[in-house]
Structures are given as structure tokens and as C-alpha cells.
Design a protein around this motif. Structure first.
Motif, PDB file in Angstrom:
ATOM      1  N   GLU A 125      47.932  37.466  49.053  1.00  0.00           N
ATOM      2  CA  GLU A 125      48.270  36.081  48.708  1.00  0.00           C
ATOM      3  C   GLU A 125      47.072  35.377  48.064  1.00  0.00           C
ATOM      4  O   GLU A 125      47.208  34.706  47.044  1.00  0.00           O
ATOM      5  CB  GLU A 125      48.697  35.344  49.980  1.00  0.00           C
ATOM      6  N   GLU A 126      45.888  35.555  48.636  1.00  0.00           N
ATOM      7  CA  GLU A 126      44.686  34.892  48.116  1.00  0.00           C
ATOM      8  C   GLU A 126      44.296  35.458  46.749  1.00  0.00           C
ATOM      9  O   GLU A 126      43.893  34.716  45.858  1.00  0.00           O
ATOM     10  CB  GLU A 126      43.535  35.061  49.123  1.00  0.00           C
ATOM     11  N   ALA A 127      44.447  36.783  46.568  1.00  0.00           N
ATOM     12  CA  ALA A 127      44.136  37.401  45.274  1.00  0.00           C
ATOM     13  C   ALA A 127      45.047  36.845  44.179  1.00  0.00           C
ATOM     14  O   ALA A 127      44.593  36.585  43.053  1.00  0.00           O
ATOM     15  CB  ALA A 127      44.273  38.919  45.372  1.00  0.00           C
ATOM     16  N   ARG A 128      46.313  36.662  44.503  1.00  0.00           N
ATOM     17  CA  ARG A 128      47.251  36.078  43.523  1.00  0.00           C
ATOM     18  C   ARG A 128      46.855  34.654  43.157  1.00  0.00           C
ATOM     19  O   ARG A 128      46.852  34.266  41.986  1.00  0.00           O
ATOM     20  CB  ARG A 128      48.669  36.082  44.084  1.00  0.00           C
ATOM     21  N   LYS A 129      46.519  33.844  44.162  1.00  0.00           N
ATOM     22  CA  LYS A 129      46.146  32.449  43.911  1.00  0.00           C
ATOM     23  C   LYS A 129      44.903  32.372  43.023  1.00  0.00           C
ATOM     24  O   LYS A 129      44.834  31.521  42.133  1.00  0.00           O
ATOM     25  CB  LYS A 129      45.919  31.712  45.233  1.00  0.00           C
ATOM     26  N   ILE A 130      43.941  33.252  43.249  1.00  0.00           N
ATOM     27  CA  ILE A 130      42.743  33.275  42.413  1.00  0.00           C
ATOM     28  C   ILE A 130      43.104  33.737  41.004  1.00  0.00           C
ATOM     29  O   ILE A 130      42.696  33.130  40.011  1.00  0.00           O
ATOM     30  CB  ILE A 130      41.662  34.187  43.038  1.00  0.00           C
ATOM     31  N   HIS A 131      43.918  34.777  40.902  1.00  0.00           N
ATOM     32  CA  HIS A 131      44.298  35.337  39.602  1.00  0.00           C
ATOM     33  C   HIS A 131      45.039  34.313  38.746  1.00  0.00           C
ATOM     34  O   HIS A 131      44.820  34.223  37.531  1.00  0.00           O
ATOM     35  CB  HIS A 131      45.158  36.590  39.806  1.00  0.00           C
ATOM     36  N   TYR A 132      45.922  33.537  39.367  1.00  0.00           N
ATOM     37  CA  TYR A 132      46.720  32.572  38.620  1.00  0.00           C
ATOM     38  C   TYR A 132      46.074  31.188  38.546  1.00  0.00           C
ATOM     39  O   TYR A 132      46.701  30.225  38.104  1.00  0.00           O
ATOM     40  CB  TYR A 132      48.131  32.487  39.213  1.00  0.00           C
ATOM     41  N   GLY A 133      44.818  31.073  38.976  1.00  0.00           N
ATOM     42  CA  GLY A 133      44.083  29.820  38.845  1.00  0.00           C
ATOM     43  C   GLY A 133      44.414  28.762  39.871  1.00  0.00           C
ATOM     44  O   GLY A 133      44.031  27.604  39.709  1.00  0.00           O
ATOM     45  N   GLU A 134      45.131  29.101  40.930  1.00  0.00           N
ATOM     46  CA  GLU A 134      45.474  28.131  41.965  1.00  0.00           C
ATOM     47  C   GLU A 134      44.324  27.911  42.945  1.00  0.00           C
ATOM     48  O   GLU A 134      44.321  26.938  43.696  1.00  0.00           O
ATOM     49  CB  GLU A 134      46.719  28.597  42.724  1.00  0.00           C
ATOM     50  N   ARG A 135      43.381  28.834  42.961  1.00  0.00           N
ATOM     51  CA  ARG A 135      42.193  28.731  43.827  1.00  0.00           C
ATOM     52  C   ARG A 135      40.966  29.036  42.971  1.00  0.00           C
ATOM     53  O   ARG A 135      41.044  29.726  41.953  1.00  0.00           O
ATOM     54  CB  ARG A 135      42.241  29.752  44.961  1.00  0.00           C
ATOM     55  N   ALA A 144      45.379  44.822  52.878  1.00  0.00           N
ATOM     56  CA  ALA A 144      46.665  44.751  52.196  1.00  0.00           C
ATOM     57  C   ALA A 144      47.408  46.051  52.462  1.00  0.00           C
ATOM     58  O   ALA A 144      46.787  47.105  52.579  1.00  0.00           O
ATOM     59  CB  ALA A 144      46.479  44.542  50.696  1.00  0.00           C
ATOM     60  N   THR A 145      48.719  45.955  52.550  1.00  0.00           N
ATOM     61  CA  THR A 145      49.517  47.166  52.722  1.00  0.00           C
ATOM     62  C   THR A 145      49.558  47.917  51.392  1.00  0.00           C
ATOM     63  O   THR A 145      49.199  47.357  50.335  1.00  0.00           O
ATOM     64  CB  THR A 145      50.959  46.821  53.145  1.00  0.00           C
ATOM     65  N   GLN A 146      50.033  49.138  51.439  1.00  0.00           N
ATOM     66  CA  GLN A 146      50.168  49.929  50.208  1.00  0.00           C
ATOM     67  C   GLN A 146      51.104  49.225  49.232  1.00  0.00           C
ATOM     68  O   GLN A 146      50.844  49.176  48.034  1.00  0.00           O
ATOM     69  CB  GLN A 146      50.686  51.339  50.543  1.00  0.00           C
ATOM     70  N   GLU A 147      52.197  48.670  49.740  1.00  0.00           N
ATOM     71  CA  GLU A 147      53.164  47.974  48.897  1.00  0.00           C
ATOM     72  C   GLU A 147      52.538  46.739  48.250  1.00  0.00           C
ATOM     73  O   GLU A 147      52.751  46.469  47.064  1.00  0.00           O
ATOM     74  CB  GLU A 147      54.407  47.567  49.704  1.00  0.00           C
ATOM     75  N   GLU A 148      51.774  45.956  49.038  1.00  0.00           N
ATOM     76  CA  GLU A 148      51.107  44.771  48.495  1.00  0.00           C
ATOM     77  C   GLU A 148      50.098  45.171  47.417  1.00  0.00           C
ATOM     78  O   GLU A 148      50.017  44.520  46.370  1.00  0.00           O
ATOM     79  CB  GLU A 148      50.379  44.008  49.604  1.00  0.00           C
ATOM     80  N   THR A 149      49.361  46.240  47.660  1.00  0.00           N
ATOM     81  CA  THR A 149      48.374  46.716  46.691  1.00  0.00           C
ATOM     82  C   THR A 149      49.046  47.125  45.390  1.00  0.00           C
ATOM     83  O   THR A 149      48.599  46.754  44.298  1.00  0.00           O
ATOM     84  CB  THR A 149      47.567  47.893  47.278  1.00  0.00           C
ATOM     85  N   GLU A 150      50.129  47.873  45.486  1.00  0.00           N
ATOM     86  CA  GLU A 150      50.864  48.302  44.286  1.00  0.00           C
ATOM     87  C   GLU A 150      51.425  47.099  43.530  1.00  0.00           C
ATOM     88  O   GLU A 150      51.394  47.064  42.291  1.00  0.00           O
ATOM     89  CB  GLU A 150      51.970  49.280  44.667  1.00  0.00           C
ATOM     90  N   ALA A 151      51.931  46.096  44.252  1.00  0.00           N
ATOM     91  CA  ALA A 151      52.457  44.902  43.597  1.00  0.00           C
ATOM     92  C   ALA A 151      51.352  44.139  42.874  1.00  0.00           C
ATOM     93  O   ALA A 151      51.555  43.658  41.751  1.00  0.00           O
ATOM     94  CB  ALA A 151      53.144  43.996  44.625  1.00  0.00           C
ATOM     95  N   LEU A 152      50.185  44.035  43.486  1.00  0.00           N
ATOM     96  CA  LEU A 152      49.058  43.363  42.829  1.00  0.00           C
ATOM     97  C   LEU A 152      48.675  44.084  41.539  1.00  0.00           C
ATOM     98  O   LEU A 152      48.460  43.454  40.504  1.00  0.00           O
ATOM     99  CB  LEU A 152      47.854  43.292  43.772  1.00  0.00           C
ATOM    100  N   ILE A 153      48.616  45.409  41.594  1.00  0.00           N
ATOM    101  CA  ILE A 153      48.263  46.204  40.405  1.00  0.00           C
ATOM    102  C   ILE A 153      49.312  46.015  39.322  1.00  0.00           C
ATOM    103  O   ILE A 153      48.980  45.857  38.144  1.00  0.00           O
ATOM    104  CB  ILE A 153      48.078  47.681  40.785  1.00  0.00           C
ATOM    105  N   ASP A 154      50.607  46.009  39.712  1.00  0.00           N
ATOM    106  CA  ASP A 154      51.699  45.794  38.739  1.00  0.00           C
ATOM    107  C   ASP A 154      51.589  44.434  38.062  1.00  0.00           C
ATOM    108  O   ASP A 154      51.974  44.277  36.904  1.00  0.00           O
ATOM    109  CB  ASP A 154      53.064  45.918  39.426  1.00  0.00           C
ATOM    110  N   GLU A 155      51.032  43.437  38.770  1.00  0.00           N
ATOM    111  CA  GLU A 155      50.864  42.097  38.206  1.00  0.00           C
ATOM    112  C   GLU A 155      49.592  41.989  37.358  1.00  0.00           C
ATOM    113  O   GLU A 155      49.302  40.927  36.816  1.00  0.00           O
ATOM    114  CB  GLU A 155      50.804  41.057  39.331  1.00  0.00           C
TER     115      GLU A 155
END
Length: 173
Positions: A125-135, A144-155
């Protein structure tokens, strides 16, 4: 004080300090001794030469028929060839090279731990907020779970798994 040369089942060598042999045995039986590199608890004691302080002054010079001593005061004792071959999982790499690699890995992990903020299980969640400029952008670490890690990489969010030994997860001293 007893200083023992230890090795985990993956071949990482390290030193352990114990009050006595029975302290080592008790801690090992309770699973309290773990590898500082990989946190493995299957530990074996390696053969090592004891260091005895029996007096002051220089070691006696060997006589011609005795040959040179196995070690000198400033150099470490050599390990038997069998100790180096004890771990079939490791490639044939000199022990000095393995120690250098382990030291470099620990230095890198300590650097990451000292220069990042631990966000715990909120990492994705925090990595997404930083990536999208919200933080505000900053260096973070967490779980992070394997699924969360894969989703972050896909984004398109760069993440990297870093194995951190248990003894480094607490406060740094």
C-alpha cells in the motif's frame, strides 16, 4: 569463555561465543543459535584449534628436525580439508571468498536497514502511494505477499526481495 567456529547447513561459517560447552549445547538444543546470514537453525560445530595462553613472550623457535609451526601468532589456524568439504550444497569456492561474500551481503543488508523506513505489512500500500505521488518519496522496506509483489511489478513499481536475518530485524545498535 568458549569461542566456537560454527556452520549452518547451507555452508555459512560464523563464530559463536559461549560461557561453556554446556551453554552451547543447551542453546543449540533449544534452537537459539541461528546463522547470521540466512537465519538457519541447523548448526554444526567445526573443528578448530584451541588457543591457549600459557605464558608471556615469544613462541620457542622450532628445531630443524621439528619443522615450522602450523600457525604463527598473527595468522589464523588452518582448517582441515574435511571441514571445507563438509557442505555439499556449496560450489568449490575458497573459504576466504565465501567469508568476503557473506561480509558484503551483511554490509549491504545493514546499509538497507539503516537507510530505509520499515512500513511492515503495509509495504504494498505504501509503495503504491509513493509511486503515484500520494506520499512523499522515501526509501521503504517491509513485508509483502507473493501476490502483492507480483501486482506491484505489474503496475511498474520496482520492488526487490531482500532476505534479512532475524537478528537484524530489531533495532540497530
Amino acid at each position: 569463555m568458549k569461542v566456537l567456529d560454527l556452520q549452518c547447513r547451507l555452508g555459512h561459517r560464523f563464530e559463536g561465543w559461549f560461557g561453556s560447552q554446556s551453554d552451547y549445547d543447551a542453546q543449540r538444543e533449544r534452537g537459539l543459535i541461528t546463522c547470521p546470514v540466512c537465519n538457519e537453525s541447523e548448526i554444526t560445530k567445526l573443528l578448530s584449534a584451541p588457543r591457549l595462553n600459557l605464558g608471556h613472550g615469544a613462541a620457542p623457535e622450532p628445531t630443524p628436525d621439528q619443522g615450522a609451526p602450523a600457525t604463527s601468532a598473527g595468522s589464523p589456524a588452518r582448517r582441515p580439508a574435511d571441514a571445507a568439504a563438509a557442505s555439499p550444497t556449496l560450489p568449490d569456492v575458497a573459504p576466504e571468498t565465501l567469508q568476503q561474500m557473506q561480509a558484503a551481503m551483511m554490509k549491504m543488508v545493514r546499509h538497507v536497514m539503516a537507510n530505509t523506513e520499515d512500513v511492515g505489512t503495509q509495504f504494498a500500500e505504501e509503495a503504491r502511494k509513493i509511486h503515484y505521488g500520494e506520499r512523499q518519496a522515501r526509501h521503504i522496506r517491509g513485508q509483502a505477499t507473493q501476490e502483492e509483489t507480483e501486482a506491484l511489478i505489474d503496475e511498474g513499481i520496482d520492488v526487490m526481495a531482500l532476505p534479512v536475518p532475524e537478528n537484524l530485524k530489531g533495532p540497530l545498535q
